[in-house]
Structures are given as structure tokens and as C-alpha cells.
Write a protein that holds these residues in place. Structure first.
Motif, short mmCIF file in Angstrom:
data_model
loop_
_atom_site.label_atom_id
_atom_site.label_comp_id
_atom_site.label_asym_id
_atom_site.label_seq_id
_atom_site.Cartn_x
_atom_site.Cartn_y
_atom_site.Cartn_z
N SER A 296 72.59 36.93 40.87
CA SER A 296 71.99 37.33 39.12
C SER A 296 70.26 36.30 39.72
O SER A 296 69.74 35.93 40.47
CB SER A 296 72.15 35.80 39.03
OG SER A 296 72.66 34.27 39.49
N HIS A 297 69.57 36.41 38.29
CA HIS A 297 68.01 36.03 38.25
C HIS A 297 67.38 34.88 38.87
O HIS A 297 68.17 33.71 39.48
CB HIS A 297 68.09 35.52 36.40
CG HIS A 297 66.81 35.07 36.61
ND1 HIS A 297 65.45 35.99 35.99
CD2 HIS A 297 65.93 33.59 36.04
CE1 HIS A 297 64.87 35.71 36.21
NE2 HIS A 297 64.33 34.10 35.89
N ILE A 298 66.77 35.67 39.65
CA ILE A 298 65.54 34.17 40.15
C ILE A 298 64.37 34.13 40.23
O ILE A 298 63.73 33.88 40.97
CB ILE A 298 66.23 35.17 41.43
CG1 ILE A 298 65.09 36.51 42.01
CG2 ILE A 298 67.46 34.44 42.95
CD1 ILE A 298 65.55 36.99 43.63
N GLY A 299 63.67 34.90 38.84
CA GLY A 299 62.65 35.17 38.63
C GLY A 299 62.37 35.85 38.54
O GLY A 299 62.24 37.05 39.73
N GLY A 300 60.92 36.96 37.71
CA GLY A 300 60.61 37.79 37.87
C GLY A 300 61.07 39.06 37.87
O GLY A 300 61.15 40.72 38.93
N HIS A 301 61.37 39.81 36.66
CA HIS A 301 62.11 40.47 36.22
C HIS A 301 61.20 41.94 36.72
O HIS A 301 61.43 42.86 36.98
CB HIS A 301 63.13 40.68 35.53
CG HIS A 301 64.15 40.35 35.31
ND1 HIS A 301 64.78 40.77 36.25
CD2 HIS A 301 64.63 39.26 34.47
CE1 HIS A 301 66.06 39.06 36.17
NE2 HIS A 301 65.20 38.13 34.87
#
Length: 356
Positions: free
Chosen positions: A280-285
Motif C-alpha cells: 500500500s501507499h508509501i508516498g510519492g505516487h
């Protein structure tokens, strides 16, 4: 007008006096850039693949990849990352709202309640990154209790059964608070917490003696772990890019003789075995595809007994396309070199953040 003396620093000499004026102070000597060696071996650019690879998929309309901003330093600082095994390949935007009928959902919510703002172990200087993953939970259970499975980095551990039931349960010997105290809290507190009461400070420090209550924990010593942000429920760019990158990592690692498999205590860590999962989301899409490569502490350079230069480290990459996967496998996973043009940041086993 009387001018006030100031100090102007020359690059390689003692400070000298000059006078402030309406024009900048001009020095005859040019500034010499600092030459600080990187903390690990580096390859400046990702090499071109030697075999055919899938094309980079088009991004959703209005969601381009950011190719302008430098990547170095765009990784958020964190102390640890716990990667929860869900068996799902995507999640709702807020992962704590997912998995209502699953033990992994209870684990996510329980950790956020304990470690998040206002939680019992809330500490702004101990940022634990909580991620869902596509790894399938272990089938191991303990005395019929509700348990979930998770990896922990950079501790390089796998927990086949993390308790999520309350301690008050008649059969529960440990609970999630015990797990957090044993593994997720810092060994020492940041000096900025000095004004807290002694009892509170004692509660926020790790209790390593509690680790013995989790005898089924497995140390990852040989098997690398590749995590790919595939959180399409949060941002479509990662949802589009991740499955193609996953397939390409599988192909490239198998070509190098790696086996891939499920997360169980019998095969979780062995030479020549690797783990690839969506997270899931870790930043910086906007830097999709986003990759984290965790190199275990016992890994060696391919076909040698030389200790891997990145052993015990986690390396974050951004703007990864299918054409870059072979380079990551050959240069980073097998060769121990960081690809500077895709490097977002890293972490070592002591929780120190790595930058170029």
C-alpha cells in the motif's frame, strides 16, 4: 554612508574582512564543491536491458509521472516498516478502513491506535510505517487465537502469527501491546522527549525481554524482499504500473535462479529464495513505479562469499519502468550497487536514513 565590516569566507583560506555594499561581494576564487563519497557503491544510471521487456503502460489521464524533481531525499524518514500479509492485491484508500472481517484488518487498526496520534505508544520521533501487502498470511495459528502475519524491516523478521485479540481473552498469553513493546518501540528516546514524566518515558521504550514471548518469529538472513507500491485504490498510477513490474521482477529473478513462494516458516528464508509483493501507499505516487528492495544481512554477492555491500539495508527507488527491472536485479540485488538516477533514499539496520 558608513559601511559595516563583515566576514566573507574564502574557499580555502581564513576569513577576511570586506564591506557590505549594494553590490554582492566578489571573490576571485571559485567555490570548490564538497566531495563526499556515497555511503554505498553506486552506479550512476540504470543500464539498458539486454533482453526484451514489456513496454511502459500509459498513465491515467491527468496523472502524469513527475520526471523533473530530483528523487534523492524524497523518501519519508521512518524508523521501521511493518508489512502486513493480507493476500489482497489492492486496498481502500485508507487501509485502516479495509479488512473488516479479517485478522489483518484488525492488526492494521490496532497498530494505528497504539502508535498513532493519541495512542498509548504515540511518539513523533518513532515513525513506524504500516503497510498492507499482497503476501498471503501464514496458515500457522496459535491455540485457536486470532493472529495475523507480518514482515518487519529493517529488523528483517517475519512473524507468522501476530496476536490481535485483546489480552483479556481467556486464552491469550500475549496481545498487540506486548508485540509493540517487544519490537516496535525505540531502544532509546529522542532527547526532545526529556520533559515527559519518567513513567511515560519508560512506557515508550522497547522491552527486548518480551521478544521471547514470540518464539515463532523467523529472522530473514538470506532472502531478499522486493516491495512494489500497487495501491490503485489510493492512486491509479501505482495500480497501473505495479502488476507489470511484479511480472518483470518475477521473470528476471527466476532467470537468475531465484525461487519464489509463499510466506511460511519452512521456506521464508533460504539461499536463492526471494519475495516479491505489492504494498500500500508509501508516498510519492507521482514517482511511480515505487520500489523498496530490502537486502538481508546475510546475503552475499552473486557467485561469491563476499558480503553484499547493501546487506541489512532497504533501498527506495522511484520512476521505475519495466525496462529498469533487469538493472535493479543485476546491479542492486546481485551486485550490491545503488542506481543513483532512481534513488529516493534508504535505511540501515539501525534505522539511520541514507542519502546520496
Amino acid at each position: 554612508m558608513k559601511l559595516r565590516p563583515s566576514l566573507c569566507w574564502l574557499t580555502s583560506s581564513k576569513p577576511t574582512a570586506c564591506f557590505l555594499s549594494s553590490t554582492p561581494c566578489r571573490l576571485n576564487r571559485s567555490r570548490v564543491p564538497l566531495d563526499i563519497p556515497p555511503p554505498f557503491p553506486v552506479t550512476k544510471t540504470c543500464p539498458e536491458p539486454s533482453c526484451s521487456c514489456p513496454p511502459t503502460p500509459p498513465m491515467p489521464e491527468g496523472l502524469p509521472i513527475d520526471y523533473e524533481q530530483p528523487l534523492n531525499g524524497t523518501m519519508a524518514a521512518y524508523a521501521q516498516q511493518i508489512v502486513i500479509c493480507t493476500g489482497q492485491r489492492d486496498w481502500t484508500s485508507r487501509i485502516e478502513d479495509d479488512g473488516q472481517h479479517h485478522t489483518w484488518g484488525q492488526l492494521v487498526r490496532g497498530l494505528k491506535q497504539l502508535l498513532g496520534r493519541g495512542g498509548r505508544f504515540a511518539d513523533p520521533f518513532n515513525n513506524v510505517l504500516i503497510s498492507n501487502s499482497s503476501f498471503v498470511p501464514s496458515s500457522i495459528s496459535t491455540k485457536g487465537l486470532s493472529n495475523a502475519s507480518a514482515f518487519l524491516f529493517p529488523s528483517f523478521k517475519f512473524f507468522p502469527s501476530v496476536p490481535v485479540q485483546p489480552r483479556e481473552s481467556a486464552v491469550a498469553e500475549t496481545d498487540l501491546s506486548t508485540f509493540a513493546q517487544a519490537f516496535l518501540l525505540p531502544n532509546t528516546l529522542n532527547p526532545m522527549t526529556g520533559s515527559l514524566p519518567e513513567a511515560k518515558k519508560a512506557e515508550l521504550v522497547r522491552k527486548p525481554e518480551l521478544a521471547s514471548k514470540f518464539p515463532d518469529a523467523v529472522d530473514l538472513y538470506c532472502s531478499p524482499v522486493i516491495l512494489i507500491c500497487g495501491h490503485g485504490g489510493r492512486d491509479k498510477r501505482c495500480g497501473v504500473m505495479a502488476p507489470i513490474l511484479e511480472d518483470e521482477f518475477q521473470r528476471c529473478l527466476r532467470a537468475e535462479g531465484f525461487s519464489l513462494g509463499e510466506c511460511n516458516s519452512g521456506t521464508i528464508d533460504s539461499p536463492g529464495h526471494a519475495h516479491i509483493g505489492l504494498i500500500s501507499h508509501i508516498g510519492g505516487h507521482k514517482y511511480a513505479g515505487n520500489i523498496i528492495v530490502y537486502v538481508p544481512p546475510g546475503m552475499t554477492i552473486k557467485d561469491s562469499s563476499t558480503v553484499h555491500p547493501l546487506a541489512g539495508k532497504g533501498i527506495w527507488y522511484g520512476r521505475i519502468e519495466p525496462k529498469h527491472v533487469q538493472g535493479i536485479v543485476e546491479e542492486t540485488i546481485l551486485g550490491g550497487k545503488v542506481l543513483a538516477d532512481h534513488f529516493r533514499g534508504g535505511i540501515d539496520r539501525n534505522g539511520n536514513i541514507l542519502r546520496l
